[in-house]
Write a protein that holds these residues in place. Structure first.
Motif, mmCIF file in Angstrom:
data_model
loop_
_atom_site.group_PDB
_atom_site.id
_atom_site.type_symbol
_atom_site.label_atom_id
_atom_site.label_comp_id
_atom_site.label_asym_id
_atom_site.label_seq_id
_atom_site.Cartn_x
_atom_site.Cartn_y
_atom_site.Cartn_z
ATOM 1 N N ASP A 102 0.841 -1.209 0.000
ATOM 2 C CA ASP A 102 0.000 0.000 0.000
ATOM 3 C C ASP A 102 0.873 1.255 0.000
ATOM 4 O O ASP A 102 0.609 2.217 -0.725
ATOM 5 C CB ASP A 102 -0.879 0.056 1.261
ATOM 6 C CG ASP A 102 -1.954 -1.022 1.288
ATOM 7 O OD1 ASP A 102 -2.370 -1.471 0.208
ATOM 8 O OD2 ASP A 102 -2.353 -1.412 2.405
ATOM 9 N N TRP A 107 2.683 1.729 -3.296
ATOM 10 C CA TRP A 107 1.678 2.060 -4.316
ATOM 11 C C TRP A 107 1.222 3.512 -4.175
ATOM 12 O O TRP A 107 1.231 4.281 -5.142
ATOM 13 C CB TRP A 107 0.488 1.103 -4.209
ATOM 14 C CG TRP A 107 -0.543 1.371 -5.245
ATOM 15 C CD1 TRP A 107 -1.618 2.202 -5.144
ATOM 16 C CD2 TRP A 107 -0.567 0.827 -6.574
ATOM 17 N NE1 TRP A 107 -2.320 2.210 -6.322
ATOM 18 C CE2 TRP A 107 -1.701 1.373 -7.219
ATOM 19 C CE3 TRP A 107 0.248 -0.058 -7.265
ATOM 20 C CZ2 TRP A 107 -2.034 1.056 -8.528
ATOM 21 C CZ3 TRP A 107 -0.084 -0.388 -8.571
ATOM 22 C CH2 TRP A 107 -1.207 0.173 -9.194
ATOM 23 N N ASP A 108 0.832 3.874 -2.960
ATOM 24 C CA ASP A 108 0.319 5.236 -2.727
ATOM 25 C C ASP A 108 1.362 6.275 -3.127
ATOM 26 O O ASP A 108 1.041 7.308 -3.707
ATOM 27 C CB ASP A 108 -0.050 5.425 -1.243
ATOM 28 C CG ASP A 108 -1.243 4.571 -0.835
ATOM 29 O OD1 ASP A 108 -1.910 4.012 -1.729
ATOM 30 O OD2 ASP A 108 -1.482 4.434 0.389
ATOM 31 N N LEU A 159 1.681 6.552 -7.131
ATOM 32 C CA LEU A 159 0.510 6.791 -7.974
ATOM 33 C C LEU A 159 0.602 8.196 -8.572
ATOM 34 O O LEU A 159 0.557 9.191 -7.853
ATOM 35 C CB LEU A 159 -0.761 6.651 -7.133
ATOM 36 C CG LEU A 159 -2.066 6.690 -7.897
ATOM 37 C CD1 LEU A 159 -2.181 5.500 -8.847
ATOM 38 C CD2 LEU A 159 -3.239 6.686 -6.915
ATOM 39 N N SER A 201 -4.912 8.758 -11.541
ATOM 40 C CA SER A 201 -5.875 7.694 -11.753
ATOM 41 C C SER A 201 -7.085 8.284 -12.466
ATOM 42 O O SER A 201 -8.155 8.450 -11.898
ATOM 43 C CB SER A 201 -6.261 7.102 -10.390
ATOM 44 O OG SER A 201 -6.904 5.882 -10.563
ATOM 45 N N ILE A 235 1.385 4.517 -12.644
ATOM 46 C CA ILE A 235 2.309 4.574 -11.505
ATOM 47 C C ILE A 235 3.703 4.908 -12.002
ATOM 48 O O ILE A 235 4.101 4.552 -13.115
ATOM 49 C CB ILE A 235 2.329 3.271 -10.669
ATOM 50 C CG1 ILE A 235 2.810 2.078 -11.491
ATOM 51 C CG2 ILE A 235 0.972 3.008 -10.046
ATOM 52 C CD1 ILE A 235 3.212 0.903 -10.630
ATOM 53 N N THR A 261 9.828 1.448 -7.010
ATOM 54 C CA THR A 261 9.196 0.609 -8.026
ATOM 55 C C THR A 261 10.264 0.295 -9.072
ATOM 56 O O THR A 261 10.964 1.182 -9.543
ATOM 57 C CB THR A 261 8.027 1.337 -8.699
ATOM 58 O OG1 THR A 261 8.487 2.632 -9.111
ATOM 59 C CG2 THR A 261 6.848 1.486 -7.770
ATOM 60 N N GLN A 318 -1.146 0.338 -14.504
ATOM 61 C CA GLN A 318 -1.297 -0.799 -13.606
ATOM 62 C C GLN A 318 -2.578 -0.671 -12.819
ATOM 63 O O GLN A 318 -2.863 0.417 -12.314
ATOM 64 C CB GLN A 318 -0.147 -0.843 -12.582
ATOM 65 C CG GLN A 318 1.157 -1.383 -13.096
ATOM 66 C CD GLN A 318 1.092 -2.870 -13.379
ATOM 67 O OE1 GLN A 318 0.790 -3.659 -12.511
ATOM 68 N NE2 GLN A 318 1.338 -3.234 -14.628
ATOM 69 N N SER A 319 -3.293 -1.767 -12.683
ATOM 70 C CA SER A 319 -4.337 -1.789 -11.674
ATOM 71 C C SER A 319 -3.678 -2.297 -10.402
ATOM 72 O O SER A 319 -2.775 -3.133 -10.469
ATOM 73 C CB SER A 319 -5.464 -2.732 -12.096
ATOM 74 O OG SER A 319 -6.001 -2.274 -13.324
ATOM 75 N N LYS A 320 -4.109 -1.796 -9.265
ATOM 76 C CA LYS A 320 -3.430 -2.199 -8.037
ATOM 77 C C LYS A 320 -3.613 -3.694 -7.800
ATOM 78 O O LYS A 320 -4.742 -4.188 -7.769
ATOM 79 C CB LYS A 320 -3.975 -1.406 -6.848
ATOM 80 C CG LYS A 320 -3.142 -1.652 -5.604
ATOM 81 C CD LYS A 320 -3.618 -0.831 -4.417
ATOM 82 C CE LYS A 320 -2.804 -1.218 -3.191
ATOM 83 N NZ LYS A 320 -3.288 -0.558 -1.989
ATOM 84 N N LYS A 372 -3.651 -7.314 -5.763
ATOM 85 C CA LYS A 372 -4.093 -7.711 -4.428
ATOM 86 C C LYS A 372 -2.882 -8.117 -3.601
ATOM 87 O O LYS A 372 -1.845 -8.501 -4.147
ATOM 88 C CB LYS A 372 -5.076 -8.883 -4.531
ATOM 89 C CG LYS A 372 -6.405 -8.497 -5.185
ATOM 90 C CD LYS A 372 -7.355 -9.683 -5.277
ATOM 91 C CE LYS A 372 -6.907 -10.652 -6.346
ATOM 92 N NZ LYS A 372 -7.825 -11.793 -6.512
ATOM 93 N N SER A 373 -3.013 -8.046 -2.294
ATOM 94 C CA SER A 373 -1.883 -8.381 -1.412
ATOM 95 C C SER A 373 -2.068 -9.761 -0.795
ATOM 96 O O SER A 373 -3.190 -10.170 -0.477
ATOM 97 C CB SER A 373 -1.753 -7.331 -0.305
ATOM 98 O OG SER A 373 -2.943 -7.279 0.445
#
Lengths: 208, 468
Positions: B9, B12-13, B16, B19, B27, B125, B162-164, B166-167
């Motif tokens: 998270d 990612w945050d 970004l 969006s 990203i 990243t 990119q779509s986020k 899942k973790s």
């Protein structure tokens, strides 16, 4: 990129799970520096006997499956490496859609960059398609399907019709045949703003 | 109070860019690693469109997949391989990208030199046109493989659509027994998650067993995340990470300030993952793959499984096909399988600690007469370090070949390949049909297990090894 709206074509069933990218396009063919011409090497080690002649036992070498544009496979299709040569080879061979219960993530992404639609259906629906393909081929006919990206539907003439999931942005890009880089560079001001906010302004490397 | 966030998270945050409505998020990409096999078409695309590389200084290149590992003073025999490497060289020159070329002291496998040079840092990243980019996640980065069109996108826009993801928390309790390595742990995990269990997820490895692993062991674990279907694997940075990075060439000049920033990265207490699984390190024994994907794996003390005993029809047919390809009979003890070749190398297991582990097994022994064995260090630096420690002489005295750095027989794009039917104990990451050469039979193992198999000529439980 070539747009994709609706495709009606013959189906080539490949009844295998975990078809990896090393099978789709073996490494000895990754040395080319072009995007084209990979179709002749598709599934090379499965397709050809050691003497270079087509292996009659391999699924795609069945005469009835020649000219197919839709590949039907089992789960985890395209696992393994990131090589975009895999969709390049499939597309160059003539496939514009692959139907499977699941796909490896990178392969799935790479399809969209090359005007190909990866279609995810439930395992039971894929099983049904294998059954229908086998029945059609037993009757001496190739099985035909339509992949309709406009309506996100896969259907045949015999009553099979299923919707499939596809990200709306990717769908839009494929329908319109959009250049992804052009689209992203429309946001160049925000990219620059991000760089400035993260202290990268002093670095060289200009905007495009 | 803000909601607790995971390591994913937070990265990612922070990355970004935007969006926009109806579009996938963009990203920012901090580091882009480039090699010869998946980049030529991307650079050509830039040329055709008249685009430049947006941040050449964030982009690093090295040839690794396709290069010979023998005498580098000789010209490359295969003209098509040579053209691909020449093309990388010309593209780097044209677009101003730093290249660790053949003959450069720091050349090596892209996933070995990234961390080694300090290109890889926590919180970044990182992408590369190679699925084993997950390796860099061991330092607390979000790192994943991309296709060539995406390589072109990153070169041009320094961002990616990119779509986020899942973790997925993979928690490992306890600790590993002596002789059991990070390679065994990750093979064990893949065996339980299956080759697609991680699809759609980024795995974060957590728990006391992971925290005890050294930096290079963590790289081995994250490296193979893709073999469980996960595009990325990551491990929160800690003291071990910072100690590994301190003093490396390309880390921030104000290192302590960077550490203070990196210390905020680990997942917050109470952060939620989309999925969690827990394993126990004490359950893991040395692993050997028996089939044609990395999830087809058992302990060295087990036997080749019987496809008839498998409940899932797809597993059953895959296993039957695999046994046929591998030339194995169900019920054969793993330790009774004779081998022809040994390969110690690849982005999974070619770092100095891997070579030390293998050398300690080999010391005072000889390679079995039926076996041809080779060691391919991951980078020029690893090779020099090993030579400074005398490891090369341990290997060559035992009958191993000692090579130059590259991907080599992990994928056999260069002349290092298996002949049809040859059986190899390999420290690499994929045992797919034909991966190491058409008709070749690959068994994935740890460096110590590969070294032991080289000596005895068959798989051997390293826990019973007599070290000299």
């Amino acid at each position: 990129m070539q747009p994709f709206t609706t495709l009606t074509g013959n189906v080539a069933p490949l009844d295998r799970a975990n078809v990896d990218t090393d099978q789709i396009i073996p490494k000895q063919f990754l040395k080319r520096i072009e995007r084209t011409g990979f179709g002749q090497f598709l599934f090379f080690d499965w397709r050809f006997l050691p003497d270079g002649s087509p292996d009659p036992a391999f699924e795609l070498n069945q005469p009835i499956r020649q000219g197919a544009s839709i590949l039907l496979a089992r789960r985890n299709f395209g696992c393994g490496s990131s090589r975009e040569h895999a969709p390049w080879a499939l597309a160059d061979y003539g496939f514009r859609s692959v139907i499977a219960p699941t796909f490896a993530d990178i392969f799935f992404n790479n399809c969209f960059q090359n005007g190909m639609v990866p279609v995810k259906l439930d395992e039971s629906d894929v099983e049904e398609l294998f059954r229908r393909a086998a029945a059609a081929e037993a009757a001496g006919q190739a099985y035909r399907l339509t992949v309709d990206l406009q309506n996100c539907l896969v259907h045949d003439d015999g009553g099979f019709s299923r919707s499939f999931p596809v990200d709306s942005f990717r769908r839009h890009c494929l329908l319109e045949g959009l250049d992804n880089i052009d689209l992203s560079l429309k946001h160049v001001d925000q990219i620059t703003a991000w760089e400035n906010a993260h202290g990268l302004a002093s670095l060289k490397g200009g905007a495009t | 109070m803000p909601a607790p966030r995971t390591l994913l998270d937070k990265i990612w945050d922070d990355h970004l860019v935007c969006s926009p409505d109806g579009e996938q998020p963009l990203i920012y990409i901090d580091r882009h690693l480039v090699h010869e096999v998946t980049s030529a078409q991307a650079f050509e695309g830039l040329r055709v469109a008249g685009r430049r590389v947006r941040r050449p200084e964030a982009t690093f290149a090295t040839p690794d997949h396709n290069i010979p590992t023998t005498d580098r003073s000789l010209p490359i025999a295969d003209p098509i391989s040579k053209q691909q490497i020449d093309t990388l060289r010309a593209n780097c020159r044209e677009f101003g990208i730093r290249l660790f070329d053949l003959g450069d002291a720091d050349q090596g496998i892209v996933h070995v030199i990234g961390p080694e040079l300090g290109i890889t840092q926590p919180g970044m990243t990182i992408v590369c046109g190679d699925s084993h980019t997950a390796t860099h996640g061991a330092l607390g980065a979000l790192a994943f493989g991309i296709g060539t069109s995406e390589v072109e996108h990153v070169l041009a826009a320094q961002t990616l659509r990119q779509s986020k993801p899942k973790s997925f928390e993979v928690r490992v309790e306890g600790e590993l027994y002596p002789g059991v390595t990070a390679k065994d742990l990750v093979l064990y995990i893949i065996g339980r998650l299956t080759t697609e269990g991680g699809a759609g997820y980024v795995i974060e490895y957590t728990g006391p067993c992971i925290r005890r692993l050294g930096m290079e062991e963590r790289m081995t674990v994250c490296n193979m995340s893709i073999e469980a279907g996960a595009r990325a694997g990551m491990i929160a940075p800690d003291r071990i990470t910072f100690d590994y990075l301190r003093g490396r060439d390309l880390v921030p000049k104000d290192f302590d300030r960077a550490v203070a920033r990196w210390e905020t990265l680990p997942s917050d207490a109470g952060a939620r993952y989309d999925r969690s699984e827990t394993f126990s390190g004490g359950d893991v024994v040395p692993q050997v793959t028996w089939g044609t994907n990395p999830a087809q794996v058992v302990g060295v003390d087990a036997t080749v499984p019987d496809p008839a005993s498998m409940t899932d029809p797809s597993d059953r047919s895959s296993a039957a096909r695999a046994l046929e390809y591998m030339g194995l009979q169900a019920g054969t003890p793993i330790a009774a399988i004779p081998i022809d070749r040994v390969f110690i190398g690849s982005c999974t297991n070619s770092r100095i600690e891997d070579l030390r582990a293998a050398a300690s097994v080999v010391r005072g022994h000889q390679v079995a007469s039926r076996v041809r064995a080779m060691v391919v260090p991951g980078s020029g630096r690893v090779k020099r370090q090993a030579e400074a420690e005398g490891l090369d002489r341990v290997f060559t005295a035992a009958g191993f070949e000692w090579r130059e750095a590259g991907c080599s027989m992990c994928l056999g794009m260069n002349p290092d390949t298996l002949a049809p039917g040859e059986r190899c104990a390999s420290t690499s990451n994929r045992n797919f049909e034909g991966r190491q050469g058409k008709g070749g039979r690959t068994h994935l193992v740890s460096p110590a297990m590969a070294a032991a198999a080289a000596v005895t000529g068959h798989f051997t439980d390293i826990r019973q090894w007599r070290y000299h």
